[in-house]
Design a protein around this motif. Sequence first.
Motif, PDB file in Angstrom:
ATOM      1  N   ILE A   4     114.774  84.486  79.035  1.00 44.75           N
ATOM      2  CA  ILE A   4     116.158  84.928  78.764  1.00 44.75           C
ATOM      3  C   ILE A   4     116.455  84.644  77.342  1.00 44.75           C
ATOM      4  N   LEU A   5     116.221  83.536  76.831  1.00 46.65           N
ATOM      5  CA  LEU A   5     116.612  83.110  75.504  1.00 46.65           C
ATOM      6  C   LEU A   5     115.695  84.146  74.399  1.00 46.65           C
ATOM      7  N   GLY A   6     114.343  84.209  75.029  1.00 41.88           N
ATOM      8  CA  GLY A   6     113.467  85.195  74.114  1.00 41.88           C
ATOM      9  C   GLY A   6     113.898  86.475  74.147  1.00 41.88           C
ATOM     10  N   ALA A   7     114.422  87.052  75.266  1.00 41.21           N
ATOM     11  CA  ALA A   7     115.026  88.540  75.253  1.00 41.21           C
ATOM     12  C   ALA A   7     116.185  88.457  74.496  1.00 41.21           C
ATOM     13  N   ILE A   8     117.000  87.671  74.563  1.00 40.97           N
ATOM     14  CA  ILE A   8     118.275  87.612  73.535  1.00 40.97           C
ATOM     15  C   ILE A   8     117.839  87.360  72.265  1.00 40.97           C
ATOM     16  N   PHE A   9     116.993  86.753  71.827  1.00 48.58           N
ATOM     17  CA  PHE A   9     116.154  86.725  70.338  1.00 48.58           C
ATOM     18  C   PHE A   9     115.824  87.970  69.823  1.00 48.58           C
ATOM     19  N   LEU A  10     115.057  88.582  70.758  1.00 46.14           N
ATOM     20  CA  LEU A  10     114.537  89.802  70.450  1.00 46.14           C
ATOM     21  C   LEU A  10     115.523  91.098  70.324  1.00 46.14           C
ATOM     22  N   VAL A  11     116.668  90.998  71.060  1.00 49.66           N
ATOM     23  CA  VAL A  11     117.802  92.027  70.931  1.00 49.66           C
ATOM     24  C   VAL A  11     118.405  91.899  69.589  1.00 49.66           C
TER      25      VAL A  11
END
Length: 57
Positions: free
Chosen positions: A21-28
Amino acid sequence: MSRKKNNIYPAKKMFRDSLPILGAIFLVIVSVAYILFRSWSNKLYYEKWKEYENCGI
């Protein structure tokens, strides 16, 4: 043997579960920042050369 597998610390398990989830937020966030930077850069470029559109090229 099954007792060892279930003996994961709660903080470590929570971190491991929240990592995608943190990785997805970072990518966004990075994607939005890139889009904003490119649009700002293009706007400055077109404003710079706007006066030369009708020079007869």
